[in-house]
Design a protein around this motif. Structure first.
Motif, short mmCIF file in Angstrom:
data_model
loop_
_atom_site.label_atom_id
_atom_site.label_comp_id
_atom_site.label_asym_id
_atom_site.label_seq_id
_atom_site.Cartn_x
_atom_site.Cartn_y
_atom_site.Cartn_z
N VAL A 1 17.56 21.06 -12.89
CA VAL A 1 16.42 20.96 -13.14
C VAL A 1 15.41 19.84 -12.71
CG1 VAL A 1 14.50 21.07 -14.76
CG2 VAL A 1 16.31 22.63 -15.05
N GLY A 2 14.32 19.99 -11.79
CA GLY A 2 13.92 19.05 -11.25
C GLY A 2 13.41 19.22 -9.98
N GLN A 3 13.02 18.37 -9.02
CA GLN A 3 12.57 18.51 -7.83
C GLN A 3 13.45 19.56 -6.95
OE1 GLN A 3 11.99 14.00 -6.69
NE2 GLN A 3 9.68 14.77 -6.42
N THR B 1 16.23 23.43 -18.32
CA THR B 1 17.13 22.59 -19.07
C THR B 1 18.01 21.72 -18.12
OG1 THR B 1 17.53 24.32 -20.91
CG2 THR B 1 18.93 22.44 -20.96
N MET B 2 17.60 20.25 -17.96
CA MET B 2 18.64 19.36 -17.21
C MET B 2 19.97 19.71 -17.67
SD MET B 2 16.03 16.28 -16.91
CE MET B 2 17.36 15.19 -15.92
N GLY B 3 21.02 19.77 -16.91
CA GLY B 3 22.33 19.77 -17.44
C GLY B 3 22.88 21.38 -17.32
N GLY C 1 20.73 16.98 -9.43
CA GLY C 1 19.98 15.75 -9.22
C GLY C 1 20.86 14.73 -9.92
N ASP C 2 20.53 13.52 -9.73
CA ASP C 2 21.11 12.48 -10.31
C ASP C 2 20.87 12.01 -11.79
OD1 ASP C 2 18.98 11.39 -8.79
OD2 ASP C 2 19.20 9.61 -9.71
N GLY C 3 19.73 12.66 -12.14
CA GLY C 3 19.48 12.72 -13.66
C GLY C 3 20.09 13.82 -14.27
N SER C 4 20.05 15.05 -13.72
CA SER C 4 20.61 16.47 -14.30
C SER C 4 22.05 16.32 -14.63
CB SER C 4 19.92 17.41 -13.69
OG SER C 4 18.91 17.91 -13.80
N ASP D 1 20.59 12.81 -4.58
CA ASP D 1 20.47 11.65 -5.38
C ASP D 1 19.12 10.66 -4.90
OD1 ASP D 1 20.62 9.15 -6.75
OD2 ASP D 1 22.76 8.81 -5.97
N ASN D 2 18.15 10.73 -5.79
CA ASN D 2 16.94 10.03 -5.40
C ASN D 2 16.71 8.86 -6.49
OD1 ASN D 2 16.20 11.33 -7.55
ND2 ASN D 2 14.70 12.46 -6.56
N ALA D 3 17.88 8.39 -6.93
CA ALA D 3 17.81 7.45 -8.03
C ALA D 3 16.47 7.49 -9.01
CB ALA D 3 18.06 5.99 -7.32
N THR D 4 16.04 8.61 -9.40
CA THR D 4 14.93 8.74 -10.15
C THR D 4 14.99 9.92 -10.66
OG1 THR D 4 13.55 9.87 -8.75
CG2 THR D 4 13.36 7.40 -8.72
N LEU D 5 14.23 9.95 -11.97
CA LEU D 5 14.22 11.55 -12.38
C LEU D 5 12.62 11.88 -11.78
CD1 LEU D 5 14.29 10.38 -16.23
CD2 LEU D 5 15.94 11.72 -15.02
C1 LIG Z 1 17.37 18.30 -21.15
C2 LIG Z 1 15.89 17.83 -20.33
N1 LIG Z 1 15.43 16.75 -20.69
C3 LIG Z 1 14.31 16.18 -20.00
C4 LIG Z 1 13.66 17.15 -19.06
C5 LIG Z 1 12.54 16.81 -18.23
N2 LIG Z 1 12.60 16.59 -16.98
C6 LIG Z 1 12.45 17.52 -16.09
S1 LIG Z 1 12.60 17.22 -14.57
C7 LIG Z 1 13.31 15.88 -14.84
C8 LIG Z 1 13.93 14.78 -14.10
C9 LIG Z 1 15.12 15.42 -13.31
O1 LIG Z 1 15.84 14.44 -12.53
P1 LIG Z 1 17.10 14.90 -11.70
O2 LIG Z 1 17.84 15.72 -12.33
O3 LIG Z 1 17.23 13.38 -10.99
O4 LIG Z 1 16.20 15.72 -10.42
P2 LIG Z 1 15.05 15.38 -9.43
O5 LIG Z 1 13.74 15.56 -9.99
O6 LIG Z 1 15.11 13.84 -9.10
O7 LIG Z 1 15.38 16.23 -8.04
C10 LIG Z 1 13.00 15.38 -16.39
C11 LIG Z 1 13.37 14.12 -16.92
C12 LIG Z 1 14.39 18.27 -19.06
N3 LIG Z 1 13.70 19.16 -18.09
N4 LIG Z 1 15.32 18.70 -19.54
#
Ligand SMILES: Cc1ncc(C[n+]2csc(CCOP(=O)(O)OP(=O)(O)O)c2C)c(N)n1
Length: 556
Positions: A385-387, A412-414, A437-440, A464-468
């Motif tokens: 989940v993310g960009q 849901t990230m993860g 993503g590097d957060g997920s 990996d963009n080193a950001t959320l």
């Molecule tokens: C479990 C959970 N926590 C917080 C969020 C809020 N959230 C949505 S996108 C995001 C950032 C995701 O980062 P990354 O996985 O690195 O993907 P990117 O957007 O950098 O591609 C966050 C924190 C979420 N969707 N799910």
């Protein structure tokens, strides 16, 4: 012949009789009798997840690709609470799941016993239905019923909480119940269907709006047939991607927040919206009052609670989408609707979806494009989940239903890695790619070792963009560029992390020929992590700002 079996043995036998051959979970004291019985099963393969949320998403991955209910197991207390996110995720995306949890013995319920939580109570709002089983006899009714409920009507998760003494109670069994099956829904109202056909036949600028329900009911082919017969430009929700091949001439791709501008502008002009298995989610509609302002609405959904929930329908039809479309098709008059289709094509030309740098495999769109070029339509595509999720939704050429696994409703990230492992377990002959993503990835990174243990054919593409990234984007655009808690000050060495978990890893940043390195990594069997750095300043465009109308998209 009468057999004497314990509740645990009965549970396992009932799962076998349901056709369950793979399930995921983690044992603990309160579910050990079931694990003991499971260990004796020659039919069921148990996948030992490393976190119960991972087990829940693995089951989701299996259910999403097969369309059949899948099973996850957890112990009481923390095991059960760790499952909750995956269950809530299944609820929002209508995924059939049967979650089985162990509970402290009946006599100890309510005493704050060790690892006691009220799993039943906690799961009420996030399940379609739930059970707290009070005797071994009851299992004979509850387990088949759990499968029936998960699969029938609008699919969803069902929780079965089984106290340890029920698992250990031995009873005589003379006869086994029939396995729980999806029940046929009530037939669609014939009058409403003929009204709908009349509205389609007289519309000048209709649009077909497909939601995840089309995929769930196996009606993608019928939807395409109807679009082709009646000349219906077609938009899809995030959940419906793949229902119509994105390169079909009538496809407008995804609508809504990150859809193509032409898709949202066409919706702005339509005089009839045919919503099928869709729920007018806010990410799809934008500001609801401004969504399809000129349109009459036909809404077909299996869940009557969805009709008139967000938008009043002129004709609302409670029905299984497959049945409704089968009956609607002959009543719809063949019509090329060339004026409207030409107008839509003009919108496509004037407001194309921009994918800058798509030929450069080191750019985000270029990477997705290059991965797609290494695969055929048989590949299963999962995301986190993310960009990255939105870029893949925009750029990956999805062409078949159940090819696309993403956490739509809960976001849901993860989700990505364990869901992709589940998909790979269910369809071992296919290649599964998970864009993350590097957060997920860090939210369920522990499942890399499960991927290794099961040797699944999974390729993880880590952008990996080193950001959320998505948070970074929102802060940049809507919070005066005040970046806070969205940039990582420390990042792991993902290559070493993957290798530490026993997974092959490739760093595209250091590859002399990234296309060749990707092809090599994707075609090698087994799990692999592919790492690629992505520019943190990149945005997901176009975008409907929060609360705005879809026509007021910003960005490229
Ligand atoms: C479990 C959970 N926590 C917080 C969020 C809020 N959230 C949505 S996108 C995001 C950032 C995701 O980062 P990354 O996985 O690195 O993907 P990117 O957007 O950098 O591609 C966050 C924190 C979420 N969707 N799910």
């Amino acid at each position: 012949m009468t057999e004497t079996l314990t509740g645990a043995q009965i549970t396992v036998r009932l799962l076998e009789r349901q056709g369950i051959r793979t399930l995921a979970g983690i044992p603990g004291g309160a579910i050990l009798p079931i694990y003991d019985a499971l260990g004796q099963s020659s039919l069921i393969h148990h996948v030992l997840a490393r976190h119960e949320q991972g087990a829940g998403f693995m089951a989701q991955g299996m259910a999403r690709v097969t369309g059949q209910p899948a099973v996850c197991l957890a112990s009481s207390g923390p095991g059960a609470t760790n499952l909750l996110t995956a269950i809530a995720d299944a609820k929002l995306d209508s995924i059939p799941l049967v979650a089985i949890t162990g509970q402290v013995p009946k006599a100890m319920i309510g005493t704050d016993a060790f690892q006691e939580v009220d799993t039943y109570g906690l799961s009420i709002p996030i399940t379609k239905h739930n059970f707290l089983v009070s005797s071994a006899e009851e299992l004979l009714e509850v387990i088949p019923r759990a499968f029936e409920i998960a699969a029938s009507g609008r699919p969803g998760p069902v929780l079965v909480d089984i106290p340890k003494d029920v698992q250990m109670q031995a009873i005589d069994i003379a006869e086994w119940p029939t396995p729980g099956q999806r029940q046929s829904p009530a037939e669609a109202d014939g009058w409403a269907l003929s009204e709908a056909a009349g509205m389609i036949n007289t519309a000048k600028r209709p649009i077909l709006y497909l939601g995840g329900g089309v995929v769930h009911s196996g009606a993608s082919g019928l939807a395409i047939e109807m679009a082709e017969k009646a000349g219906l430009p077609t938009v899809m929700t995030l959940m419906a991607l793949g229902a119509m091949p994105v390169d079909h001439p009538l496809s407008l791709g995804m609508l809504g927040m990150h859809g193509a501008r032409y898709a949202n502008l066409a919706l702005d002009e339509c005089d009839l919206l045919i919503a099928v298995g869709a729920r007018f989610d806010d990410r799809a509609t934008g500001k609801v009052a401004a969504f399809c302002p000129q349109a009459r609405i036909i809404h077909i959904d299996i869940d009557p609670a969805e009709l008139d929930k967000i938008k009043m329908a002129h004709v609302g039809i409670t029905a299984d989408v497959q049945e409704a479309l089968t009956r609607l098709l002959p009543a719809v008059v063949a019509n090329e609707r060339s004026d409207w289709c030409q107008r839509v094509d003009t919108l496509k030309t004037e407001h194309p979806l921009q994918m800058p740098d798509i030929d450069n495999p080191r750019s985000h769109f270029g990477l997705i494009h290059t991965v797609a070029a290494c695969l055929d339509d048989d590949a299963i595509i999962a995301t986190d989940v993310g960009q990255h999720q939105m870029w893949v939704a925009q750029a990956y050429p999805l062409r078949s239903p159940r090819q696309w696994l993403t956490s739509g409703g809960l976001g849901t990230m993860g989700f990505g890695v364990p869901a992709a492992i589940g998909a790979a377990l269910a369809e071992p002959q296919r290649t599964v790619v998970c864009f993350t993503g590097d957060g997920s990835i860090l939210m369920n990174i522990q499942e890399l070792v499960t991927a290794d243990e099961e040797n699944v054919n999974l390729k993880i593409v880590l952008m990996d963009n080193a950001t959320l990234g998505l948070v970074h984007q929102q802060q940049t655009l809507f919070y005066g560029q005040r970046l806070f808690a969205s940039q990582f000050k420390a990042s792991p060495d993902f290559i070493k992390v993957a290798q530490g978990f026993g997974i092959a890893a490739v760093d595209l940043d250091h590859a002399a020929n990234p296309c060749a390195a990707l092809m090599e990594a994707i075609s090698r069997p087994g799990p692999c992590l592919i790492h690629a750095s992505i520019d943190a300043e990149q945005k997901v465009y176009p975008m409907v700002p929060p609360g705005a109308a879809n026509r007021d998209m910003i960005g490229a």
